[in-house]
Design a protein around this motif. Structure first.
Motif, mmCIF file in Angstrom:
data_model
loop_
_atom_site.group_PDB
_atom_site.id
_atom_site.type_symbol
_atom_site.label_atom_id
_atom_site.label_comp_id
_atom_site.label_asym_id
_atom_site.label_seq_id
_atom_site.Cartn_x
_atom_site.Cartn_y
_atom_site.Cartn_z
ATOM 1 N N LEU A 259 -26.811 -26.601 -6.573
ATOM 2 C CA LEU A 259 -27.752 -26.759 -7.613
ATOM 3 C C LEU A 259 -26.781 -27.085 -8.981
ATOM 4 N N ARG A 260 -27.086 -28.015 -9.621
ATOM 5 C CA ARG A 260 -26.596 -28.392 -11.074
ATOM 6 C C ARG A 260 -27.673 -28.045 -12.092
ATOM 7 N N MET A 261 -28.911 -28.062 -11.756
ATOM 8 C CA MET A 261 -30.053 -27.944 -12.636
ATOM 9 C C MET A 261 -31.234 -27.512 -12.130
ATOM 10 N N ALA A 262 -32.100 -26.963 -12.723
ATOM 11 C CA ALA A 262 -33.632 -26.822 -12.137
ATOM 12 C C ALA A 262 -34.628 -27.137 -13.380
ATOM 13 N N PHE A 263 -35.763 -27.487 -12.734
ATOM 14 C CA PHE A 263 -36.859 -27.843 -13.842
ATOM 15 C C PHE A 263 -38.289 -26.983 -13.619
ATOM 16 N N SER A 264 -38.964 -26.651 -14.557
ATOM 17 C CA SER A 264 -40.212 -26.061 -14.572
ATOM 18 C C SER A 264 -41.151 -26.496 -15.197
ATOM 19 N N SER A 265 -42.427 -26.653 -14.864
ATOM 20 C CA SER A 265 -43.591 -27.003 -15.555
ATOM 21 C C SER A 265 -45.030 -26.469 -15.056
ATOM 22 N N ALA A 266 -45.942 -27.175 -15.424
ATOM 23 C CA ALA A 266 -47.313 -26.841 -15.131
ATOM 24 C C ALA A 266 -47.617 -25.263 -15.350
ATOM 25 N N GLY A 267 -47.151 -24.859 -16.477
ATOM 26 C CA GLY A 267 -47.258 -23.470 -16.926
ATOM 27 C C GLY A 267 -46.396 -22.921 -17.484
ATOM 28 N N MET A 268 -46.534 -21.740 -18.148
ATOM 29 C CA MET A 268 -45.456 -21.019 -19.025
ATOM 30 C C MET A 268 -44.759 -20.253 -17.914
ATOM 31 N N LEU A 269 -43.309 -20.175 -17.944
ATOM 32 C CA LEU A 269 -42.390 -19.689 -17.198
ATOM 33 C C LEU A 269 -42.079 -18.451 -18.072
ATOM 34 N N PRO A 270 -42.346 -17.019 -17.471
ATOM 35 C CA PRO A 270 -41.904 -15.880 -18.258
ATOM 36 C C PRO A 270 -40.319 -15.790 -18.452
ATOM 37 N N ALA A 271 -39.933 -15.454 -19.336
ATOM 38 C CA ALA A 271 -38.434 -15.384 -19.937
ATOM 39 C C ALA A 271 -37.573 -14.705 -18.731
ATOM 40 N N GLU A 272 -38.044 -13.658 -18.341
ATOM 41 C CA GLU A 272 -37.484 -12.776 -17.325
ATOM 42 C C GLU A 272 -37.237 -13.429 -15.921
ATOM 43 N N ASP A 273 -38.262 -14.395 -15.600
ATOM 44 C CA ASP A 273 -38.178 -15.180 -14.304
ATOM 45 C C ASP A 273 -37.097 -16.318 -14.298
ATOM 46 N N SER A 274 -37.030 -16.993 -15.631
ATOM 47 C CA SER A 274 -36.207 -17.836 -15.889
ATOM 48 C C SER A 274 -34.728 -17.499 -16.065
ATOM 49 N N LEU A 275 -34.573 -16.383 -16.561
ATOM 50 C CA LEU A 275 -33.235 -15.873 -16.897
ATOM 51 C C LEU A 275 -32.655 -15.160 -15.541
ATOM 52 N N ASP A 276 -33.618 -14.541 -14.699
ATOM 53 C CA ASP A 276 -33.252 -14.119 -13.497
ATOM 54 C C ASP A 276 -32.577 -15.543 -12.486
ATOM 55 N N PHE A 277 -33.560 -16.150 -12.465
ATOM 56 C CA PHE A 277 -33.168 -17.387 -11.597
ATOM 57 C C PHE A 277 -31.589 -17.958 -12.174
ATOM 58 N N SER A 278 -31.634 -18.080 -13.318
ATOM 59 C CA SER A 278 -30.231 -18.659 -14.171
ATOM 60 C C SER A 278 -29.038 -17.823 -13.569
ATOM 61 N N THR A 279 -29.281 -16.465 -13.822
ATOM 62 C CA THR A 279 -28.323 -15.619 -13.361
ATOM 63 C C THR A 279 -27.816 -15.673 -11.916
ATOM 64 N N CYS A 280 -29.024 -15.635 -11.075
ATOM 65 C CA CYS A 280 -28.795 -15.371 -9.643
ATOM 66 C C CYS A 280 -27.998 -16.896 -9.001
ATOM 67 N N ASN A 281 -28.272 -18.037 -9.798
ATOM 68 C CA ASN A 281 -27.889 -19.524 -9.386
ATOM 69 C C ASN A 281 -27.069 -20.159 -10.315
ATOM 70 N N LYS A 282 -26.511 -19.429 -11.291
ATOM 71 C CA LYS A 282 -25.465 -19.932 -12.410
ATOM 72 C C LYS A 282 -26.062 -21.258 -12.948
ATOM 73 N N VAL A 283 -27.398 -21.793 -12.912
ATOM 74 C CA VAL A 283 -27.923 -22.779 -13.441
ATOM 75 C C VAL A 283 -29.050 -22.719 -14.481
ATOM 76 N N GLY A 284 -29.225 -23.571 -15.514
ATOM 77 C CA GLY A 284 -30.377 -23.280 -16.311
ATOM 78 C C GLY A 284 -31.654 -23.891 -15.937
ATOM 79 N N VAL A 285 -32.616 -23.073 -16.266
ATOM 80 C CA VAL A 285 -33.997 -23.940 -15.727
ATOM 81 C C VAL A 285 -34.488 -24.346 -17.020
ATOM 82 N N VAL A 286 -34.789 -25.707 -16.936
ATOM 83 C CA VAL A 286 -35.295 -26.417 -18.119
ATOM 84 C C VAL A 286 -36.996 -26.542 -17.997
#
Length: 464
Positions: A259-286
């Motif tokens: 993965l080089r990037m991830a996207f999220s929509s259709a609702g608010m993404l909690p900060a902890e879930d966003s940052l956890d995914f980024s930490t585990c996968n070394k990519v940001g969630v837009v």
């Protein structure tokens, strides 16, 4: 208005898009081997079927509505091309249930439907397949104005009141061109989407952007953590398109090093879930903020230090009395605008710095109980602040007399105790705002778009 792609750019692109590409025509559109050439072959067959519905001598369908009752991404892409070529309007139901299709037909009057599998359709509906037995016609080399109506999207409605939103060719393909350019999506990318293509977000990122950019997209729609992880790893996916509910269940899980990037929509993404995914996968969630009717409005990437949302370049906005007003080439023509051409969104926002804003819930999330104004978002935020609550939905229901309103809540959390939660809230809220009933469940019902299914939730709580 600040337009990233002007009308001429979009219209020129649409004209070129209708011509089957000579270069990379055998490049995969979907990972199961459907090539871009295959998409255009299917489009020619659908175009032939659509022109048979024409009501004039030009071969243009004069806005004949055709239901798009297909999920196969290659078929959906082909239907878009055929609709552009013929002038048909594609109707997207919010689900393929018998009731949803009947409601959609009643609202739009469609008499034909594109299908990829046998499924029950309203009586008298003509089925249109694009199989090898179908005869095709070459897609015409025509000019498609950007304001040509292309889609009618039937949304389930977060309040349980279904609506239909028209989207033009310029709305859909203008946004796809912008997103493709901004995130440098190319034929080298492989997309895995956990969102169905009959939701606007899934349609844009898993069908239209691949069509625009040449990217390949995974044919299926994985939903479960192991399934999502397997798809990303096996396909060496570079882009993940998902929703907050799926990022939540992926917590603590690495889904693949490709993965080089991830996207999220259709609702608010909690900060902890966003940052956890980024930490585990070394990519940001837009996170993409917007709606079916507005298209994308703003984005945020917490892993890059962005706490607030920044408007997209094609969006002009202003904030007045904590309300967001927007202008954009992505707005549905069905939306009402003020004298200056701005649409008033349904969200409450707060300006944060020169060009960012924070979201503070829906402006329509205020109800009255016994004459007292209650902010449902405030009640929800207080429940979510409790360690035992993982998710919750707070809604107003008519009381037993039918003349007043009571507040009720549905929460998810293994250790959540309704009595204890009520005690905590009693010390924080005025009596009118206290939920009459708090029900604990193992799963919050969701719509296919990944949002709380309020109709189901209301029926569940009404029986409590």
């Amino acid at each position: 208005m600040n337009e990233f792609f002007d009308a001429e750019d979009v219209e020129l692109f649409l004209t070129e898009l209708l011509q089957q590409p000579q270069k990379d025509s055998e490049h995969d559109f979907t990972c199961n081997g459907v090539s871009r050439a295959d998409v255009y072959t299917m489009a020619s067959r659908l175009y032939a079927a659509f022109t048979e519905l024409a009501d004039d001598d030009t071969g243009r369908c004069s806005k004949v509505p055709v239901c798009l009752a297909a999920e196969e991404k290659g078929v959906v892409a082909a239907a878009l091309l055929a609709a552009l070529a013929s002038g048909s309007v594609l109707v997207l139901p919010h689900s393929f249930s018998k009731l949803a299709l009947a409601q959609t037909q009643e609202s739009t009057g469609f008499l034909a439907a594109v299908v990829d599998v046998e499924r029950p359709l309203p009586t008298g509906t003509q089925r249109i397949f694009c199989g090898a037995s179908s005869k095709g016609l070459p897609l015409p080399h025509i000019h498609v104005p950007k304001d040509t109506e292309l889609l009618q999207i039937f949304t389930g409605g977060s309040t349980g009141a279904p609506k239909i939103w028209s989207k033009t060719a310029g709305n859909i393909f203008g946004e796809a061109l912008y997103m493709t350019s901004r995130y440098q999506v190319s034929a080298k990318d492989i997309i895995v989407s956990t969102v169905s293509p009959y939701h606007i977000y899934g349609l844009l990122f898993s069908v239209v952007i691949p069509l625009v950019s040449g990217a390949t997209v995974f044919a299926g729609t994985p939903l479960f953590p192991a399934e999502i992880t397997e798809c990303v790893e096996e396909q060496s996916a570079t882009l993940l398109v998902s929703i907050p509910a799926h990022y939540r269940v992926l917590k603590g899980r690495a889904v693949g090093s490709s993965l080089r990037m991830a996207f999220s929509s259709a609702g608010m993404l909690p900060a902890e879930d966003s940052l956890d995914f980024s930490t585990c996968n070394k990519v940001g969630v837009v996170e993409v903020y917007g709606s079916t009717e507005t298209g994308g409005l703003a984005t945020r990437n917490r892993s890059a230090g962005h706490e607030f949302f920044k408007p997209l370049e094609p969006v002009t906005y202003t904030i007045q009395d904590e309300r967001l007003y927007v202008q954009s080439q992505f707005l549905s023509p069905d939306l009402s605008v003020n004298a200056e051409g701005f649409f008033l969104s349904g969200d409450r926002v707060q300006r944060e710095g020169d060009d960012t804003f924070s979201l503070h819930g829906r402006a329509d999330a205020v109800t009255k109980v016994g004459g007292v104004r209650i902010d449902l978002e405030e009640v929800r935020d207080l429940l979510l602040s409790q360690a035992t609550v993982k998710e919750c939905v707070v809604i107003p229901l008519a009381d037993e007399t039918g003349r007043g309103t009571r507040i009720e809540a549905l929460v998810r959390g293994e250790k959540a105790d309704p009595g204890q939660l009520k005690k905590v809230l009693a010390g924080l809220l005025e009596p009118a705002a206290l939920p009459r009933c708090i029900r604990v469940v193992s799963v919050i019902p969701l719509t296919p778009a990944g949002k709380p299914d309020r109709k189901t939730i209301m029926a569940f709580l009404s029986g409590s």
